[in-house]
Design a protein around this motif. Structure first.
Motif, short mmCIF file in Angstrom:
data_model
loop_
_atom_site.label_atom_id
_atom_site.label_comp_id
_atom_site.label_asym_id
_atom_site.label_seq_id
_atom_site.Cartn_x
_atom_site.Cartn_y
_atom_site.Cartn_z
N SER A 1 21.56 -23.04 -8.00
CA SER A 1 21.82 -23.37 -8.89
C SER A 1 22.91 -25.14 -8.76
N LEU A 2 23.46 -24.90 -9.37
CA LEU A 2 23.96 -26.62 -9.09
C LEU A 2 25.79 -25.84 -9.25
N ASN A 3 26.82 -26.75 -7.50
CA ASN A 3 27.87 -26.72 -7.67
C ASN A 3 28.71 -27.00 -8.55
N TYR A 4 29.55 -26.34 -9.62
CA TYR A 4 30.11 -27.52 -9.92
C TYR A 4 31.63 -27.66 -9.83
N ALA A 5 31.75 -26.63 -8.51
CA ALA A 5 32.98 -27.52 -8.05
C ALA A 5 33.04 -29.02 -7.08
N VAL A 6 31.44 -29.35 -6.44
CA VAL A 6 31.02 -30.24 -5.80
C VAL A 6 30.63 -30.99 -6.82
N ILE A 7 30.36 -31.20 -8.01
CA ILE A 7 29.79 -31.70 -9.59
C ILE A 7 30.86 -32.70 -9.61
N LYS B 1 23.57 -35.85 -4.21
CA LYS B 1 24.80 -35.26 -3.82
C LYS B 1 25.05 -33.28 -3.79
N GLY B 2 23.99 -32.92 -4.93
CA GLY B 2 24.39 -31.55 -5.15
C GLY B 2 23.76 -31.91 -6.96
N GLY B 3 23.12 -32.79 -7.60
CA GLY B 3 23.00 -33.06 -8.61
C GLY B 3 21.66 -32.86 -9.53
N GLY B 4 22.07 -33.00 -10.41
CA GLY B 4 20.76 -32.06 -11.54
C GLY B 4 19.88 -33.22 -11.98
N ARG B 5 19.44 -32.54 -13.47
CA ARG B 5 17.74 -33.61 -13.40
C ARG B 5 18.22 -33.70 -14.84
N SER B 6 18.78 -33.37 -15.60
CA SER B 6 19.94 -34.07 -17.03
C SER B 6 20.49 -33.30 -17.41
N VAL B 7 20.93 -34.61 -18.31
CA VAL B 7 22.85 -34.30 -18.33
C VAL B 7 23.66 -34.65 -19.66
N GLU B 8 24.18 -33.98 -20.57
CA GLU B 8 24.58 -34.75 -21.45
C GLU B 8 26.46 -35.32 -20.93
N ILE B 9 27.00 -36.59 -21.08
CA ILE B 9 28.62 -36.74 -20.40
C ILE B 9 28.66 -37.51 -22.17
N MET C 1 11.59 -26.02 -19.23
CA MET C 1 11.75 -24.89 -18.68
C MET C 1 14.17 -24.20 -17.87
N LEU C 2 14.44 -25.65 -18.42
CA LEU C 2 15.46 -25.87 -18.89
C LEU C 2 16.85 -25.23 -19.16
N LYS C 3 16.83 -23.98 -19.13
CA LYS C 3 17.51 -23.45 -20.35
C LYS C 3 18.94 -22.96 -19.41
N ASP C 4 19.52 -23.43 -19.11
CA ASP C 4 21.01 -22.96 -18.71
C ASP C 4 21.18 -24.09 -18.44
N THR C 5 22.72 -23.80 -18.80
CA THR C 5 23.84 -25.14 -18.72
C THR C 5 24.79 -24.41 -17.42
N VAL C 6 25.25 -25.41 -16.79
CA VAL C 6 26.37 -25.22 -16.00
C VAL C 6 27.09 -26.89 -16.93
N PHE C 7 28.10 -26.51 -16.61
CA PHE C 7 29.20 -27.21 -17.80
C PHE C 7 30.43 -27.43 -16.82
N ILE C 8 31.45 -29.36 -17.09
CA ILE C 8 31.94 -29.43 -16.85
C ILE C 8 32.98 -29.95 -17.94
N ASN D 1 21.88 -29.95 -17.78
CA ASN D 1 20.70 -28.18 -18.00
C ASN D 1 20.29 -28.02 -16.82
N THR D 2 19.53 -27.01 -16.74
CA THR D 2 19.26 -26.63 -14.83
C THR D 2 19.34 -24.93 -15.40
N ASP D 3 17.94 -24.75 -14.20
CA ASP D 3 17.49 -23.08 -14.45
C ASP D 3 18.04 -22.46 -12.83
N PHE D 4 18.84 -21.18 -13.39
CA PHE D 4 19.84 -20.63 -12.23
C PHE D 4 19.70 -19.07 -12.37
N HIS D 5 18.12 -19.09 -12.81
CA HIS D 5 17.41 -17.90 -13.09
C HIS D 5 17.37 -17.00 -11.70
#
Length: 809
Positions: free
Chosen positions: A76-82, A117-125, A25-32, A61-65
């Motif tokens: 959503s996930l706060n990319y500034a915090v991450i 710490k405001g992290g997500g559930r899955s990530v590509e690094i 269900m995580l079809k959205d992405t927050v990237f840095i 990967n997230t769902d920010f609907h």
């Protein structure tokens, strides 16, 4: 511990939690992108554990609907915090030796997947280092991690970008004289718990590539993949290799190949042994044919010839005549003078190429025939390699085969580094004919050569002079030498010596005594005429033609008187005879004439080509239609509608071109060229060689005022015209290719009626200024010879034109 030891504890205990939303269900992405940091990644390129600049990129990967609907960031996930969490973690550990980019990636995954710490559930690094490998632009380690284990099937990946090495790669000798740069990119997918050192892999690849030589980049790519699997296969599932040659083609950023490989790609292949260190000097072209595999039947071959001992033209002519006893000579190239190659201290060479046809001769049988001609007939003596020779005959191409044996390599392995082979060869080959090894049109190779910087260490100059041999005189004093590529030669003046009572230029005043005619000839030569053109039959439209006997009676005594003249300059001058009759031509040649100037292009007398072939004389082929009584009405030129006639416009330096003229101009230029070329092909069938031909588009012959102007304005077109004529005989097809590349051109606008029409001057002798203007325009269009009446005045026009357009003064 290696630099990229991989730790694959896929799910950490602290992440073993249940979430209400699955990864599907995580079809959205927050990237840095590329957080800058400093870290000790293990030992650097100098084997020191020092801090290195790195960048870290994460895609969560997230769902920010809900965040989109409510416009509220708490969903959503706060990319500034991450981003801050990543920076703070790396800052706190900048003195820690992570030992590998893989370990940095694992550590960052803990930071960005920490829900507290405001992290997500899955990530590509992606962790990238630009300094840890001195021979590459950068190295990346890519991993995917999840708190639920959904990424368990995604393999970690190492990428090496821009590994720049030096190696020998290429199939041609000029590519093997020195190493060239290749850029190598690698993408390696790792198996779980792999213990793989990228530095070790790079070291192995570098040692292998820089110590070996390769004929193709395809082989280089494959060998890199095989080497990596052979030495590191237990930790690797796949390798993608990409090899780029950045300097192979000057007008691109690079060319190359890539391949995706797995262990199955190398099943049953012999392992790579010790590093291959074969010297490039022993390299030969790859082989795919032997004599036994060449089928019987009809074959086509192209032979290059060269001579610089004794009388080169005579040696070459004799060799071709001997060839004719065993094979069919279909066509010859122009004849060129070239500077010696490799061994510079020797006479200039005479070079060209010939196209032959034969039946049931293998390549080695053809080679034996050529060597028999060289050593047993022409008596070649080979004192040392690349030294002087009375004749050299080399097989350049044989059908479309490639062959590599100890004594015979086809295609000739040095053909692409020699202008004196490529340039005449391309006059015999259609522009789409492919080199059997390089898989590229041979015309492309010529263009590349001509646009490259010559190697003056092995040859003083690669430029060629076209030569039109004159049997009567030595080549050292023969003025018929032309630089057809750069046009850096003097325009030659042909002075008209009309001896016809009804000549349009002399107004009936040409019935002079022989002494007076010789006196006029002396004036023409002293004024600057290099060639004297003697005509006994007027060719002006509507003129009544004399009998053959009358024409001979007019011309022959003049030729004999000139040759017997006490004036050495006159006696040695080139004599051209303006005639369309074969017997007149033969009688004049026997009396001392040098050139036949035929206004009929061989159409009025079927024996003309036989005479020209017999005496090997220069032959000016003037375009016309009909006869002097009818030509003025035959001025409609149509487009080519014959599918068996394929026309090209080819400039050896810039390649194949397209016409951009109006249909009327196009039809005129191609029509004149086509009709000339069909006659040239007929001349070849009678034994005339291409180096005898001088083309004349025929100003005033079956052309109106606008057409005459067009011929002058676009005269350079004729030197670029090429044609493929397919002759069908039942099911068989004979392919005749003819190119006007390398052919000299003559224009004769002098005093013509169209100039009188333009200037409103009915008296031909008063058209001096308009003639001069047309002569200068002709020089701008790369004309080699101009035929004029008023030699003294035209000498100044020619000098001016040569100064303006050829930098000769």
């Amino acid at each position: 511990m290696s630099l990229f030891s991989t730790y694959r504890s896929v799910i950490y205990p602290t992440f073993a939690r249940t979430f209400h939303t699955s990864k599907s269900m995580l079809k959205d992405t927050v990237f840095i992108e590329k957080v800058a940091a400093t870290a000790i990644t293990g030992k650097d390129a100098w084997n020191r554990p020092t801090p290195q600049p790195i960048t870290i990129s994460v895609s969560l990967n997230t769902d920010f609907h809900q965040a989109s609907v409510t416009d509220n960031l708490k969903y959503s996930l706060n990319y500034a915090v991450i981003s801050r969490n990543i920076s703070e973690f790396m800052k706190a550990n900048e003195h820690k030796n992570f030992k590998s980019l893989a370990n940095i990636g694992e550590s960052i995954s803990e930071v960005v997947l920490d829900e507290k710490k405001g992290g997500g559930r899955s990530v590509e690094i992606v962790v990238k280092s630009t300094k840890s490998e001195i021979r590459a632009d950068n190295i990346e380690y890519r991993l995917s991690r999840s708190t639920t284990g959904d990424f368990d099937g995604v393999q970690d990946e190492i990428k090496v970008n821009g590994l720049r090495l030096l190696t020998i790669v290429g199939v041609f000798t000029f590519e093997r004289l020195q190493k060239q740069i290749v850029d190598i990119d690698l993408k390696i997918k790792l198996l779980p718990n792999a213990n793989t050192s990228i530095h070790l892999i790079i070291d192995e690849v570098v040692q292998y590539v820089e110590s070996s030589n390769f004929k193709t980049v395809e082989a280089l790519v494959m060998k890199i993949g095989q080497l990596i699997f052979q030495n590191n296969g237990e930790g690797i599932s796949s390798v993608s290799a990409r090899v780029t040659k950045p300097n192979a083609i000057s007008y691109t950023d690079g060319v190359g190949v890539s391949s995706d490989m797995t262990p199955e790609s190398f099943k049953d292949m012999e392992p790579i042994g010790a590093v291959e260190t074969t010297s490039h000097t022993s390299f030969n072209l790859p082989t795919s044919e032997t004599d036994a595999s060449v089928s019987k039947g009809d074959h086509i071959a192209y032979i290059a010839f060269g001579s610089n001992v004794g009388n080169p033209v005579e040696n070459i002519t004799n060799a071709i005549e001997l060839l004719k006893e065993k094979v069919t000579v279909l066509a010859t190239s122009s004849l060129y003078i070239s500077k010696p190659m490799y061994v510079k201290d020797q006479p200039d060479f005479y070079n060209g190429a010939v196209k032959i046809a034969f039946t049931d001769k293998t390549p080695h049988q053809l080679l034996k025939l050529l060597k028999d001609i060289e050593y047993n007939h022409i008596k070649r003596v080979k004192e040392y390699e690349n030294g002087p020779r009375s004749i050299d005959l080399d097989i350049i191409l044989y059908d479309d085969i490639s062959m590599n044996t100890e004594d015979l390599i086809i295609p000739h392995k040095l053909m692409l580094e020699r202008s004196f082979v490529l340039q005449p060869l391309c006059e015999l080959l259609p522009p789409d004919l492919i080199h059997p090894v390089s898989a590229e049109p041979i015309h492309n190779h010529l263009r590349q050569f001509l646009n490259s910087k010559p190697n003056d260490s092995i040859q003083e100059s690669s430029e060629l002079l076209q030569l039109i041999p004159v049997p009567r005189i030595h080549d050292s004093i023969n003025p018929l030498k032309f630089d057809q590529l750069n046009n850096k030669h003097n325009t030659l003046i042909m002075g008209i010596l009309n001896i016809t009572p009804d000549s349009f230029s002399d107004g009936g005043n040409s019935s002079k005594l022989i002494e007076e005619i010789v006196e006029s000839a002396v004036s023409l030569v002293n004024d600057g005429a290099i060639i004297l053109d003697i005509g006994g039959a007027s060719t002006r439209p509507g003129a009544t033609q004399p009998s053959e006997a009358e024409e001979i009676d007019r011309v022959l005594p003049v030729i004999q008187a000139i040759r017997k003249s006490s004036n050495e300059k006159l006696a040695s001058s080139l004599i051209s005879v303006d005639t369309y009759r074969a017997n007149v031509a033969e009688q004049c040649l026997l009396a001392g004439a040098d050139i036949i100037n035929d206004i009929s292009m061989g159409m009025y007398d079927k024996n003309m080509f036989d005479v020209v072939a017999k005496y090997s004389c220069p032959y000016i082929m003037n375009h016309t239609r009909g006869n002097p009584e009818t030509m003025s009405k035959l001025i409609k030129y149509e487009s080519n509608t014959n599918d068996d006639i394929v026309e090209y416009i080819i400039n050896p330096i810039s390649g194949h071109q397209e016409l951009v003229y109006t249909p009327e101009i196009d039809n005129l230029l191609s029509g004149v060229s086509r009709e000339l070329s069909l006659q040239v092909i007929k001349a070849f069938e009678k034994g005339v060689k291409k180096w005898q031909i001088i083309i004349d588009p025929g100003i005033g012959f079956a052309k109106n005022l606008q057409q005459n102007l067009c011929l002058i304005k676009h005269a350079s077109y004729f030197k670029k015209y090429s044609v493929l004529v397919n002759e069908r005989d039942g099911e068989s097809v004979k392919h005749n290719y003819l190119s006007f590349n390398g052919v000299a051109m003559l224009l004769g606008p002098s005093r013509k009626k169209f100039l009188g029409t333009i200037t409103n001057e009915p008296i031909s002798t008063n058209r001096v200024i308009s003639t001069a203007a047309s002569i200068v325009a002709s020089i701008e269009q790369n004309t080699d010879i101009v035929r004029v009446h008023d030699v003294k005045e035209m000498r100044d026009a020619v000098k001016t034109g040569d100064a303006i357009y050829r930098d000769i003064y």
